[in-house]
Write an enzyme that holds these catalytic residues in place. Sequence first.
Site, PDB file in Angstrom:
ATOM      1  N   GLY A 241       0.838  -1.196   0.000  1.00  0.00           N
ATOM      2  CA  GLY A 241       0.000   0.000   0.000  1.00  0.00           C
ATOM      3  C   GLY A 241       0.870   1.241   0.000  1.00  0.00           C
ATOM      4  O   GLY A 241       0.795   2.070  -0.884  1.00  0.00           O
ATOM      5  N   THR A 469       2.930  -5.771   6.135  1.00  0.00           N
ATOM      6  CA  THR A 469       3.822  -5.351   7.204  1.00  0.00           C
ATOM      7  C   THR A 469       4.015  -6.425   8.276  1.00  0.00           C
ATOM      8  O   THR A 469       4.993  -6.394   9.007  1.00  0.00           O
ATOM      9  CB  THR A 469       3.235  -4.102   7.876  1.00  0.00           C
ATOM     10  OG1 THR A 469       1.831  -4.321   8.046  1.00  0.00           O
ATOM     11  CG2 THR A 469       3.416  -2.876   7.007  1.00  0.00           C
ATOM     12  N   PRO A 634      11.129  -9.392  15.924  1.00  0.00           N
ATOM     13  CA  PRO A 634      12.373  -8.951  15.283  1.00  0.00           C
ATOM     14  C   PRO A 634      12.488  -9.376  13.820  1.00  0.00           C
ATOM     15  O   PRO A 634      13.151  -8.703  13.035  1.00  0.00           O
ATOM     16  CB  PRO A 634      13.463  -9.632  16.118  1.00  0.00           C
ATOM     17  CG  PRO A 634      12.821  -9.936  17.424  1.00  0.00           C
ATOM     18  CD  PRO A 634      11.368 -10.179  17.138  1.00  0.00           C
ATOM     19  N   LYS A 635      11.808 -10.454  13.443  1.00  0.00           N
ATOM     20  CA  LYS A 635      11.923 -10.925  12.062  1.00  0.00           C
ATOM     21  C   LYS A 635      11.139 -10.032  11.086  1.00  0.00           C
ATOM     22  O   LYS A 635      11.700  -9.535  10.107  1.00  0.00           O
ATOM     23  CB  LYS A 635      11.430 -12.371  11.973  1.00  0.00           C
ATOM     24  CG  LYS A 635      11.714 -13.028  10.637  1.00  0.00           C
ATOM     25  CD  LYS A 635      11.438 -14.523  10.688  1.00  0.00           C
ATOM     26  CE  LYS A 635      11.796 -15.172   9.352  1.00  0.00           C
ATOM     27  NZ  LYS A 635      11.613 -16.626   9.406  1.00  0.00           N
ATOM     28  N   GLN A 640      10.697  -4.992   7.629  1.00  0.00           N
ATOM     29  CA  GLN A 640      10.188  -3.640   7.402  1.00  0.00           C
ATOM     30  C   GLN A 640      11.331  -2.677   7.116  1.00  0.00           C
ATOM     31  O   GLN A 640      11.262  -1.855   6.214  1.00  0.00           O
ATOM     32  CB  GLN A 640       9.415  -3.147   8.630  1.00  0.00           C
ATOM     33  CG  GLN A 640       8.012  -3.685   8.726  1.00  0.00           C
ATOM     34  CD  GLN A 640       7.187  -3.274   7.531  1.00  0.00           C
ATOM     35  OE1 GLN A 640       6.864  -2.104   7.367  1.00  0.00           O
ATOM     36  NE2 GLN A 640       6.860  -4.213   6.674  1.00  0.00           N
ATOM     37  N   LYS A 703       6.606   1.126  19.286  1.00  0.00           N
ATOM     38  CA  LYS A 703       6.371   2.406  18.608  1.00  0.00           C
ATOM     39  C   LYS A 703       5.900   2.290  17.158  1.00  0.00           C
ATOM     40  O   LYS A 703       5.415   3.252  16.605  1.00  0.00           O
ATOM     41  CB  LYS A 703       7.664   3.228  18.625  1.00  0.00           C
ATOM     42  CG  LYS A 703       7.974   3.845  19.988  1.00  0.00           C
ATOM     43  CD  LYS A 703       9.202   4.720  19.888  1.00  0.00           C
ATOM     44  CE  LYS A 703       9.423   5.523  21.166  1.00  0.00           C
ATOM     45  NZ  LYS A 703      10.667   6.317  21.088  1.00  0.00           N
ATOM     46  N   GLU A 707       7.497   2.972   8.821  1.00  0.00           N
ATOM     47  CA  GLU A 707       7.975   4.104   8.041  1.00  0.00           C
ATOM     48  C   GLU A 707       9.389   4.579   8.365  1.00  0.00           C
ATOM     49  O   GLU A 707      10.107   5.045   7.486  1.00  0.00           O
ATOM     50  CB  GLU A 707       6.970   5.259   8.192  1.00  0.00           C
ATOM     51  CG  GLU A 707       5.724   4.989   7.376  1.00  0.00           C
ATOM     52  CD  GLU A 707       4.499   5.765   7.794  1.00  0.00           C
ATOM     53  OE1 GLU A 707       4.083   5.605   8.959  1.00  0.00           O
ATOM     54  OE2 GLU A 707       3.950   6.506   6.982  1.00  0.00           O
TER      55      GLU A 707
HETATM   56 MO1  MOS Z   1       1.358   5.154   5.345  1.00  0.00          MO
HETATM   57  S1  MOS Z   1       2.016   6.611   4.017  1.00  0.00           S
HETATM   58  O1  MOS Z   1       0.464   6.045   6.490  1.00  0.00           O
HETATM   59  O2  MOS Z   1       0.454   3.993   4.559  1.00  0.00           O
END
Ligand code: MOS
Length: 740
Positions: A241, A469, A634-635, A640, A703, A707
């Site tokens: 996405g 994710t 951790p994997k 990510q 957290k 991103e």
């Molecule tokens: Mo992200 S740019 O909030 O999918």
Amino acid sequence: MTTNYIGKPQSRVDGKLKVTGAAKYAAEFKVPEMLYGFIVSSHVAKGKIVKFDLEKASQLPGVVHIFTHENRPRTAWFDRKHKDEVAPPGSPFRPLYDETVRYSQQPIALVVAEDFETARFAAALVGVDYEIEPHQTDLNESREAAYRPKLRSTTPKPVDKGSAEKAFDQAEIKFEAEYTQPTEHHNPMENFASTVVYGENGKLTIYEKTQGAINCQGYVANVFGLSTDDVRVISPFVGGGFGSGLRPQHQLFLATMAALELKRSIRVSLTRQQMFSFGHRPNAIQNIALGAHSDGTLESLTHNALEETSHYEDYNENVVNWSGVLYDCANVKLDYKVAKLDVATPADMRAPGAVTGLWAIESAMDELAEELKIDPLELRLKNYAYDDPLAGKPFSSKELKACYEQGAAKFGWAKRSAEPRSMREGDNLIGWGMATGVWEAMQSKASASAKLRADGKLEVASGTADIGTGTYTVLTQIAAETLGIPLDDVTCKVGDSDLPQSPVEGGSWTVSSNGSAVKLVCEAIKKEVFKLTKKMDDSPFADFDYEDVIFADGQIKSKADSSISVSIFEAMRQGKIESIEEELASSPDYSKQNKYTMNTHSAVFAEVKIDEDLGTIHVTRVVSAIAGGRIINPKTARSQILGAVVWGISHALHEESIMDHKLGRFMNHNLAEYHIPVNADIHDIEVIFVEEKDDIINPLGAKGLGEIGIVGVAAAVANAVYHATGKRVRDLPITIDKLL
Ligand code: MOS
């Protein structure tokens, strides 16, 4: 057996479904007698549609209907936003609304046919006469038209503190430069598609590519005046996405409109070229001025950004405020403007704003270090912000210093020779560069449900998405550990508007939002089970309080003496309880959110090898050290960051949506000409997660990592390129022609 899963590497629970092809995506759902729609896109960037010639297209056998603005059905609320919609201020684009063309590739008609090929061919036969108007798609030529946009709630107001101008004038060392970044498109593997199943009494079941099924359900219900009971949106798997699926895209509107009007099921999917017909990371021009004392203390920081938006919405994002949060400087002036172009509204794209802003500020800091003859890492440490200098608040936690230290140690930064062009290997110049990353650690209100059955199985659910994710896996881990049962006995459901309320998956907030909700609801189940345990015949826990027991290994155990234990499921069976079900909403602690700034951080170190004669750049090593709170898995967390670093390299060296300003159209709207890295471009990437304990942020201490991994990478690469060649490129992507 141990049922401790949080913090341990865990393969994806949905992995097998994905690699065997059993996971189905929006355009793979099929029902009998389904119709197919194909979108006709505008050839011009601006003007009016004078006339359609539909004769040839409609005569083609198998064509059922052609929708245009002239014959489209009326809708309930063409222009209405619903409360959860992720959209910038303004009036959203309304497909087939009227004769106006607002950007090239705008959808202007939908051809519906009995099969896909017929629809596609018929779409090619649609004739359109336009009254063409002059367009403007060039941000550089629109500087005069820049204005301060109406900000959305997620964009903080740029700050002006102290007197940046005066401090700059008086500074011993001054540095000023402009940095530019092209438009980029998300290009997830899975194209956008909507399969709308027209059911009994006109009820709709929509298989949709989206980051938020509930968001799409609300959109459809609002726009078409339907009850949410009559619209179900399902999106079990999402092939990427990156922000493109935060808001519903126009194929959802068109497919739903056609299904309701024709009373038939229909699928509308976008081609790869049409994936360039909506949101993108905006083209950006940034100006930075830094003034410093000769010892490296920052005395003045100015960061101005100009980005493109469309004529119908004020897209905006936080580009500049990061600079003021990252560095402790008394005189800071930040400004953010946009200019309207004849393009589709930009969209959030992985770490929107931060990717852009950090590219500029972290390049500029490297340039300032060069002027000061100070090591770039030392300059960052010298101006390190221990508290949030803009908000005047402490951070809930900030282990950025540990990121710098551990990243530098792993990379071997101490062995760097400061002088550009001073490191080489054969024909290759070697460059080492570093940069900082920062992103928000957000949490939203979210709900989750859990159902524990006496046969030992647990089902948890929340109406979020897994966009690749690892959401399924992480929520499963949290549920299994909280209830103390084996991971294999837990199933997790997401991606369905029938599931408990949730925001879209985005902003890196899913673990903290939906993870906290899953933890909360599993804890409620535990309390129910404990009550049953106390009622058992000869219960060892008759005199125990809930606080005195733990749930682990399928047992309820005394905290003090683990030999005192009872099977969770035996307690349920004795109590003749077949299942326990709960649904709860979890909210962030708003008082803490007000008191603290909550961010993730990173330090990125990059090595490039550049052929001196040919200018070819290879990013041979990257070390990314991340402070993201507690790492649940951790994997998947490492995956990510790896993916994000690859994209950061791509941002630095490859990606650019090239606009032909004469036509007002993106010319490289395909994956052959829109460059992204291939395997040969990607070498060693090392990910470090530094210890970061955060008891303030949420009950998980996590957290979110979706991103942060991309932020700062482009600057680290650009800084390495400078170190290798002595040539500073301030215009992304850094291509060979800019180096030679
Ligand atoms: Mo992200 S740019 O909030 O999918």
